[in-house]
Design a protein around this motif. Structure first.
Motif, PDB file in Angstrom:
ATOM      1  N   LEU A   3       0.820  -1.209   0.000  1.00 41.40           N
ATOM      2  CA  LEU A   3       0.000   0.000   0.000  1.00 41.40           C
ATOM      3  C   LEU A   3       0.852   1.256   0.000  1.00 41.40           C
ATOM      4  O   LEU A   3       0.576   2.227  -0.701  1.00 41.40           O
ATOM      5  N   LEU A   4       1.936   1.257   0.798  1.00 40.49           N
ATOM      6  CA  LEU A   4       2.823   2.423   0.857  1.00 40.49           C
ATOM      7  C   LEU A   4       3.509   2.658  -0.479  1.00 40.49           C
ATOM      8  O   LEU A   4       3.603   3.792  -0.956  1.00 40.49           O
ATOM      9  N   ALA A   5       4.002   1.564  -1.114  1.00 44.18           N
ATOM     10  CA  ALA A   5       4.660   1.701  -2.418  1.00 44.18           C
ATOM     11  C   ALA A   5       3.680   2.218  -3.469  1.00 44.18           C
ATOM     12  O   ALA A   5       4.027   3.048  -4.314  1.00 44.18           O
ATOM     13  N   LYS A   6       2.436   1.710  -3.424  1.00 46.75           N
ATOM     14  CA  LYS A   6       1.425   2.165  -4.372  1.00 46.75           C
ATOM     15  C   LYS A   6       1.132   3.645  -4.192  1.00 46.75           C
ATOM     16  O   LYS A   6       1.016   4.395  -5.169  1.00 46.75           O
ATOM     17  N   SER A   7       1.020   4.108  -2.954  1.00 45.12           N
ATOM     18  CA  SER A   7       0.740   5.514  -2.685  1.00 45.12           C
ATOM     19  C   SER A   7       1.866   6.401  -3.176  1.00 45.12           C
ATOM     20  O   SER A   7       1.641   7.447  -3.783  1.00 45.12           O
ATOM     21  N   ARG A   8       3.122   5.984  -2.929  1.00 47.33           N
ATOM     22  CA  ARG A   8       4.266   6.774  -3.399  1.00 47.33           C
ATOM     23  C   ARG A   8       4.311   6.841  -4.916  1.00 47.33           C
ATOM     24  O   ARG A   8       4.618   7.890  -5.495  1.00 47.33           O
ATOM     25  N   LYS A   9       4.013   5.717  -5.587  1.00 42.81           N
ATOM     26  CA  LYS A   9       4.026   5.689  -7.049  1.00 42.81           C
ATOM     27  C   LYS A   9       2.991   6.647  -7.617  1.00 42.81           C
ATOM     28  O   LYS A   9       3.257   7.392  -8.565  1.00 42.81           O
TER      29      LYS A   9
ATOM     30  N   LEU B 156       1.738   9.252  -6.113  1.00 41.64           N
ATOM     31  CA  LEU B 156       2.126  10.622  -5.787  1.00 41.64           C
ATOM     32  C   LEU B 156       3.176  11.135  -6.754  1.00 41.64           C
ATOM     33  O   LEU B 156       3.102  12.263  -7.238  1.00 41.64           O
ATOM     34  N   ASN B 157       4.192  10.292  -7.062  1.00 45.10           N
ATOM     35  CA  ASN B 157       5.233  10.700  -8.010  1.00 45.10           C
ATOM     36  C   ASN B 157       4.660  10.931  -9.397  1.00 45.10           C
ATOM     37  O   ASN B 157       5.044  11.869 -10.109  1.00 45.10           O
ATOM     38  N   LYS B 158       3.719  10.066  -9.802  1.00 43.92           N
ATOM     39  CA  LYS B 158       3.108  10.218 -11.122  1.00 43.92           C
ATOM     40  C   LYS B 158       2.333  11.522 -11.219  1.00 43.92           C
ATOM     41  O   LYS B 158       2.431  12.259 -12.205  1.00 43.92           O
ATOM     42  N   ASN B 159       1.563  11.837 -10.179  1.00 45.70           N
ATOM     43  CA  ASN B 159       0.786  13.084 -10.191  1.00 45.70           C
ATOM     44  C   ASN B 159       1.688  14.301 -10.182  1.00 45.70           C
ATOM     45  O   ASN B 159       1.414  15.303 -10.844  1.00 45.70           O
TER      46      ASN B 159
ATOM     47  N   THR C  38       1.909  17.179 -13.008  1.00 46.18           N
ATOM     48  CA  THR C  38       1.703  18.575 -12.644  1.00 46.18           C
ATOM     49  C   THR C  38       2.871  19.449 -13.069  1.00 46.18           C
ATOM     50  O   THR C  38       2.701  20.583 -13.525  1.00 46.18           O
ATOM     51  N   ALA C  39       4.097  18.914 -12.919  1.00 45.24           N
ATOM     52  CA  ALA C  39       5.280  19.684 -13.310  1.00 45.24           C
ATOM     53  C   ALA C  39       5.401  19.825 -14.817  1.00 45.24           C
ATOM     54  O   ALA C  39       5.963  20.798 -15.320  1.00 45.24           O
ATOM     55  N   ALA C  40       4.873  18.854 -15.565  1.00 43.33           N
ATOM     56  CA  ALA C  40       5.008  18.894 -17.018  1.00 43.33           C
ATOM     57  C   ALA C  40       4.042  19.892 -17.646  1.00 43.33           C
ATOM     58  O   ALA C  40       4.303  20.407 -18.734  1.00 43.33           O
ATOM     59  N   ILE C  41       2.932  20.206 -16.970  1.00 47.10           N
ATOM     60  CA  ILE C  41       1.934  21.095 -17.548  1.00 47.10           C
ATOM     61  C   ILE C  41       2.480  22.499 -17.788  1.00 47.10           C
ATOM     62  O   ILE C  41       2.354  23.032 -18.890  1.00 47.10           O
ATOM     63  N   PRO C  42       3.145  23.143 -16.798  1.00 46.99           N
ATOM     64  CA  PRO C  42       3.671  24.488 -17.069  1.00 46.99           C
ATOM     65  C   PRO C  42       4.715  24.499 -18.172  1.00 46.99           C
ATOM     66  O   PRO C  42       4.771  25.437 -18.963  1.00 46.99           O
ATOM     67  N   VAL C  43       5.564  23.471 -18.237  1.00 49.77           N
ATOM     68  CA  VAL C  43       6.598  23.429 -19.271  1.00 49.77           C
ATOM     69  C   VAL C  43       5.967  23.369 -20.645  1.00 49.77           C
ATOM     70  O   VAL C  43       6.378  24.066 -21.577  1.00 49.77           O
TER      71      VAL C  43
END
Length: 249
Positions: free
Chosen positions: A99-105, A107-110, A114-119
């Protein structure tokens, strides 16, 4: 005749002076080793079967939960506290780690999205500005009719055209001409500017003597002139009218 037999009953009395024998019944305990071992073996087999059944059932539950998480059958569903409490300590640790690994994955994907949108927005805005700038350049630049990079000019007309690169002859230098045809610039002055690697090498002024005027400048290139070159056309107000890029090889 009736057969008659005599029955003799003898009674033994203790002799005087001897101890009286204790004729009371006694209990003698005898252990049956074979039956004890058989019963112990049956009990051990029952305990092993019970332990295996409970352990396998727990592992099956944990495997089902982990597979559901990995395959994302229900990505937004969470395990209930009752289901986790019913598992043993090792299984709980496995489930919580997944569950922890899934949550981190997630979070990183989101965060990456989010970072790619402004670029992307910045790149899109820059591209749109470039298109607008080029369109404005085409609208403003109505004086330049033709601009050609060529090896030769015959009767004030270019012979062939250099598109991208120039292959030099090692034995002798090569002349390259920058031909331009201009409109409605009579009495004005234009400039041909030759640059190597972005640095101005030579700049030549040309007088326009007619409403529709053909003119050119040239430069001699040798083997030592290899590199990236460009030639530009400017009007008297230093407005860029045309630019050609080429490579000397």
């Amino acid at each position: 005749m009736t057969d008659k037999r005599n029955i003799v009953i003898q009674v033994k009395y203790p002799i005087s002076g001897q101890a009286t024998v204790d004729l009371a019944p006694k209990m003698i305990t005898e252990w049956n080793i074979k039956r004890i071992l058989l019963a112990a073996s049956v009990l051990v087999m029952i305990l092993i079967s019970l332990f295996y059944f409970i352990h396998s059932d727990t592992q099956d539950n944990a495997a089902v939960i982990v597979n559901a998480i990995e395959k994302q059958v229900a990505p937004q569903a969470e395990l209930k506290e009752v289901e986790i409490k019913n598992l043993d300590i090792s299984t709980q640790a496995i489930v919580e780690a997944n569950l922890l690994a899934k949550s981190r994955k997630e979070l990183n994907k989101n965060s990456k999205q989010t970072a790619a949108i402004p670029v992307k927005e910045v790149i899109k805005k820059q591209a749109s500005k470039k298109v607008i700038k080029e369109q404005e350049h085409l609208k403003v630049n109505t004086n330049e009719v033709r601009a050609v990079l060529t090896y030769k000019i015959n009767n004030k007309e270019p012979v062939g055209e250099i598109v991208r690169s120039v292959n030099l002859n090692n034995k002798k230098p090569t002349w390259i001409y920058y031909f331009t045809e201009l409109n409605a610039m009579k009495g004005s002055k234009v400039y041909h500017e030759w640059l190597k690697e972005g640095v101005v090498v030579t700049r030549r002024a040309l007088i326009i003597s007619g409403n529709r005027w053909r003119t050119s400048s040239r430069k001699l290139f040798s083997d030592a002139e290899k590199g990236n070159w460009s030639v530009r056309l400017f009007d008297k107000n230093d407005r860029l009218l045309n630019e050609k890029n080429f490579k000397i090889e």
